[in-house]
Design a protein around this motif. Sequence first.
Motif, PDB file in Angstrom:
ATOM      1  N   THR A  50       0.836  -1.209   0.000  1.00  0.00           N
ATOM      2  CA  THR A  50       0.000   0.000   0.000  1.00  0.00           C
ATOM      3  C   THR A  50       0.865   1.250   0.000  1.00  0.00           C
ATOM      4  O   THR A  50       0.701   2.138  -0.852  1.00  0.00           O
ATOM      5  CB  THR A  50      -0.919   0.008   1.249  1.00  0.00           C
ATOM      6  OG1 THR A  50      -1.643  -1.222   1.299  1.00  0.00           O
ATOM      7  CG2 THR A  50      -1.892   1.161   1.215  1.00  0.00           C
ATOM      8  N   ASP A  70       9.367   3.202   7.626  1.00  0.00           N
ATOM      9  CA  ASP A  70       8.879   1.925   8.152  1.00  0.00           C
ATOM     10  C   ASP A  70       9.538   1.629   9.496  1.00  0.00           C
ATOM     11  O   ASP A  70      10.706   1.973   9.706  1.00  0.00           O
ATOM     12  CB  ASP A  70       9.116   0.764   7.174  1.00  0.00           C
ATOM     13  CG  ASP A  70       8.189  -0.402   7.485  1.00  0.00           C
ATOM     14  OD1 ASP A  70       7.143  -0.533   6.820  1.00  0.00           O
ATOM     15  OD2 ASP A  70       8.474  -1.166   8.439  1.00  0.00           O
ATOM     16  N   SER A  79       3.336  -7.798   3.444  1.00  0.00           N
ATOM     17  CA  SER A  79       3.651  -7.760   2.007  1.00  0.00           C
ATOM     18  C   SER A  79       4.828  -8.653   1.621  1.00  0.00           C
ATOM     19  O   SER A  79       4.881  -9.146   0.500  1.00  0.00           O
ATOM     20  CB  SER A  79       3.925  -6.320   1.560  1.00  0.00           C
ATOM     21  OG  SER A  79       2.773  -5.547   1.759  1.00  0.00           O
TER      22      SER A  79
HETATM   23  C1  LIG Z   1       0.558 -15.310   5.875  1.00  0.00           C
HETATM   24  C2  LIG Z   1      -0.150 -14.345   4.955  1.00  0.00           C
HETATM   25  C3  LIG Z   1      -0.611 -14.784   3.721  1.00  0.00           C
HETATM   26  C4  LIG Z   1      -1.260 -13.908   2.847  1.00  0.00           C
HETATM   27  N1  LIG Z   1      -1.550 -14.330   1.586  1.00  0.00           N
HETATM   28  C5  LIG Z   1      -2.026 -13.448   0.690  1.00  0.00           C
HETATM   29  C6  LIG Z   1      -2.178 -13.833  -0.666  1.00  0.00           C
HETATM   30  O1  LIG Z   1      -1.824 -14.926  -1.085  1.00  0.00           O
HETATM   31  N2  LIG Z   1      -2.719 -12.915  -1.519  1.00  0.00           N
HETATM   32  C7  LIG Z   1      -3.069 -11.673  -1.113  1.00  0.00           C
HETATM   33  O2  LIG Z   1      -3.580 -10.893  -1.936  1.00  0.00           O
HETATM   34  N3  LIG Z   1      -2.870 -11.267   0.159  1.00  0.00           N
HETATM   35  C8  LIG Z   1      -2.346 -12.116   1.065  1.00  0.00           C
HETATM   36  N4  LIG Z   1      -2.116 -11.706   2.341  1.00  0.00           N
HETATM   37  C9  LIG Z   1      -2.476 -10.333   2.726  1.00  0.00           C
HETATM   38  C10 LIG Z   1      -1.478  -9.310   2.187  1.00  0.00           C
HETATM   39  O3  LIG Z   1      -0.167  -9.740   2.467  1.00  0.00           O
HETATM   40  C11 LIG Z   1      -1.760  -7.948   2.835  1.00  0.00           C
HETATM   41  O4  LIG Z   1      -3.103  -7.591   2.598  1.00  0.00           O
HETATM   42  C12 LIG Z   1      -0.876  -6.867   2.253  1.00  0.00           C
HETATM   43  O5  LIG Z   1       0.473  -7.242   2.304  1.00  0.00           O
HETATM   44  C13 LIG Z   1      -1.061  -5.566   3.024  1.00  0.00           C
HETATM   45  O6  LIG Z   1      -0.096  -4.647   2.568  1.00  0.00           O
HETATM   46  P1  LIG Z   1       0.122  -3.308   3.361  1.00  0.00           P
HETATM   47  O7  LIG Z   1       1.184  -2.571   2.667  1.00  0.00           O
HETATM   48  O8  LIG Z   1      -1.185  -2.597   3.502  1.00  0.00           O
HETATM   49  O9  LIG Z   1       0.552  -3.739   4.822  1.00  0.00           O
HETATM   50  P2  LIG Z   1       1.922  -4.506   5.381  1.00  0.00           P
HETATM   51  O10 LIG Z   1       2.586  -5.152   4.237  1.00  0.00           O
HETATM   52  O11 LIG Z   1       1.505  -5.280   6.512  1.00  0.00           O
HETATM   53  O12 LIG Z   1       2.819  -3.277   5.748  1.00  0.00           O
HETATM   54  C14 LIG Z   1       2.595  -2.471   6.869  1.00  0.00           C
HETATM   55  C15 LIG Z   1       3.923  -1.859   7.236  1.00  0.00           C
HETATM   56  O13 LIG Z   1       3.691  -0.849   8.212  1.00  0.00           O
HETATM   57  C16 LIG Z   1       4.802  -0.814   9.069  1.00  0.00           C
HETATM   58  N5  LIG Z   1       4.389  -0.133  10.295  1.00  0.00           N
HETATM   59  C17 LIG Z   1       3.393  -0.474  11.147  1.00  0.00           C
HETATM   60  N6  LIG Z   1       3.321   0.416  12.153  1.00  0.00           N
HETATM   61  C18 LIG Z   1       4.263   1.347  11.918  1.00  0.00           C
HETATM   62  C19 LIG Z   1       4.664   2.519  12.602  1.00  0.00           C
HETATM   63  N7  LIG Z   1       4.075   2.924  13.723  1.00  0.00           N
HETATM   64  N8  LIG Z   1       5.688   3.238  12.093  1.00  0.00           N
HETATM   65  C20 LIG Z   1       6.308   2.880  10.942  1.00  0.00           C
HETATM   66  N9  LIG Z   1       5.956   1.759  10.255  1.00  0.00           N
HETATM   67  C21 LIG Z   1       4.944   1.016  10.735  1.00  0.00           C
HETATM   68  C22 LIG Z   1       5.164  -2.266   9.272  1.00  0.00           C
HETATM   69  O14 LIG Z   1       6.505  -2.412   9.698  1.00  0.00           O
HETATM   70  C23 LIG Z   1       4.903  -2.855   7.889  1.00  0.00           C
HETATM   71  O15 LIG Z   1       6.074  -2.943   7.097  1.00  0.00           O
HETATM   72  C24 LIG Z   1      -1.496 -12.559   3.250  1.00  0.00           C
HETATM   73  C25 LIG Z   1      -1.039 -12.108   4.484  1.00  0.00           C
HETATM   74  C26 LIG Z   1      -0.375 -12.991   5.328  1.00  0.00           C
HETATM   75  C27 LIG Z   1       0.124 -12.471   6.662  1.00  0.00           C
END
Ligand SMILES: Cc1cc2nc3c(=O)[nH]c(=O)nc-3n(C[C@H](O)[C@H](O)[C@H](O)COP(=O)(O)OP(=O)(O)OC[C@H]3O[C@@H](n4cnc5c(N)ncnc54)[C@H](O)[C@@H]3O)c2cc1C
Length: 448
Positions: A50, A70, A79
């Motif tokens: 995201t 991060d 992710s």
């Molecule tokens: C085991 C597993 C399997 C999955 N399989 C799938 C799949 O096959 N297909 C699919 O579409 N989705 C899948 N998902 C879901 C998908 O991975 C997530 O929906 C997606 O990665 C979310 O991306 P994001 O960038 O929103 O959040 P994330 O990738 O979770 O990133 C959030 C980031 O915020 C950072 N952060 C948090 N708080 C703070 C703070 N206070 N200060 C600074 N940084 C902070 C964290 O360190 C992290 O790096 C799966 C998830 C998991 C856990």
Amino acid sequence: MKRIYEAAAYASSSDDGCYWRTTIDDARAPYPNVEDEITCDFVVVGAGFTGLSAALHLAERDAGRIVVLDAKTPGWGASGRNGGFACIGGEKSSTRALRKRYGQEDVALYHQSQRASIDLVAELIEKHGIIADTHSNGETLLAHRPKDVAGFQDYADLLQADFGVKAQIIRRDELAEHGMNSPRFHGAITSPLGFALNPRKYVLGLAHAALDAGVEIYTQSPTTKIGRSNTGDHLITCPKGLVRAKTLLLATNGYSSENIPDWFAARYLPVQSNIIVTREMSESEIEAQGWTSDQMSYDTRNLLHYFRLMPNRRFLFGMRGSTRTTQTSTAKMKRDIRRDFEAMFPEWSAVETPHFWAGLVCLSRNLTPYAGPIADWPNAYTALAYHGNGVAMGTYAGSLLADMATGTKSRIRIPGLMQAPLRKFPLGRWRRAILPPAYSWYALMDRG
Ligand SMILES: Cc1cc2nc3c(=O)[nH]c(=O)nc-3n(C[C@H](O)[C@H](O)[C@H](O)COP(=O)(O)OP(=O)(O)OC[C@H]3O[C@@H](n4cnc5c(N)ncnc54)[C@H](O)[C@@H]3O)c2cc1C
């Protein structure tokens, strides 16, 4: 940071067993940490799909100085440790319930957005030359009970009407010839939407494309407080410095905190998912099971299993995780996932699974993804809650954040259901207690 799971869920070591970590190092690491004061136009908190997609899309518009922070490293969150299914399904609500609540037109718009989200991932991979080990032509849903086959025609009709694609229904006696042999399945439906990828290669590819486009990435810089200055700037406090920005994009999803900012409290529910990956198998081992297909697949359970044979002949198998992150609960999950793997693929009972790990996905109370403003703060937006399907939808929601932050009209109008206000879950900080009875209920529904 106030978080709702045990500390182990947020520890740097929480992705130690992750197979993807063995497949690529981050060639651009180490990154700087936030020190002293940084002033920028846009600050993005969270370097997953995201946040990095938001930053990349902003940079491609020459929007100004863009800083991504991060708490750990790019892709450390969900992710870099997911199943790698780039697919539809960012919601947990049924289409019927969504139509009742938001109307047919809005749901059709949402389905159009979902399709666009898969196309966007493919476009980014192509445009930035990301080698992400892609495979699978769409995805296959397998019936775990004979009665589930009955729903496949309705699903095929929905795929045709709202997504404009033709699905293929596969009878039980045809599964083996499609390379999908298992004693546990009673039929399948394959949709041509989506593909599989190595998520860590993809997320690092996004990070590097963002850097190349001029984005600054800071790591090991947890945001501990978000405030506002007298002039309306956002003030992002990190342990060793401060970032001052005109616009804030929050992309912390399942790793969010109750107080970053306070408005987030109880508006998201992180839930664990677990994965195991086998060692490389020989062709004769693969033939013995008769699962030779490289389709990314999942079953019809509410508490579903997801799995795929990867190009390097390792098999990935995932399922919901525990509601706790203690040593005991993790050991139990490891046993449970292995048990389910062996039940579905009995010929692989002797195949070792050296990789096991867990991570946090994120639910909203509406059971739909959210991409919109943070409360009534000016120039502050967030996107989250992809219900375990955020490879495509997280990437897409990041592009929507960039649109909102720059006042750009989105290519596809943002569906109302993705902007419905994020409601609070009951039980506040203790809302995790909702999960055990919910899982028991779903397990009961999945029987038979
Ligand atoms: C085991 C597993 C399997 C999955 N399989 C799938 C799949 O096959 N297909 C699919 O579409 N989705 C899948 N998902 C879901 C998908 O991975 C997530 O929906 C997606 O990665 C979310 O991306 P994001 O960038 O929103 O959040 P994330 O990738 O979770 O990133 C959030 C980031 O915020 C950072 N952060 C948090 N708080 C703070 C703070 N206070 N200060 C600074 N940084 C902070 C964290 O360190 C992290 O790096 C799966 C998830 C998991 C856990």
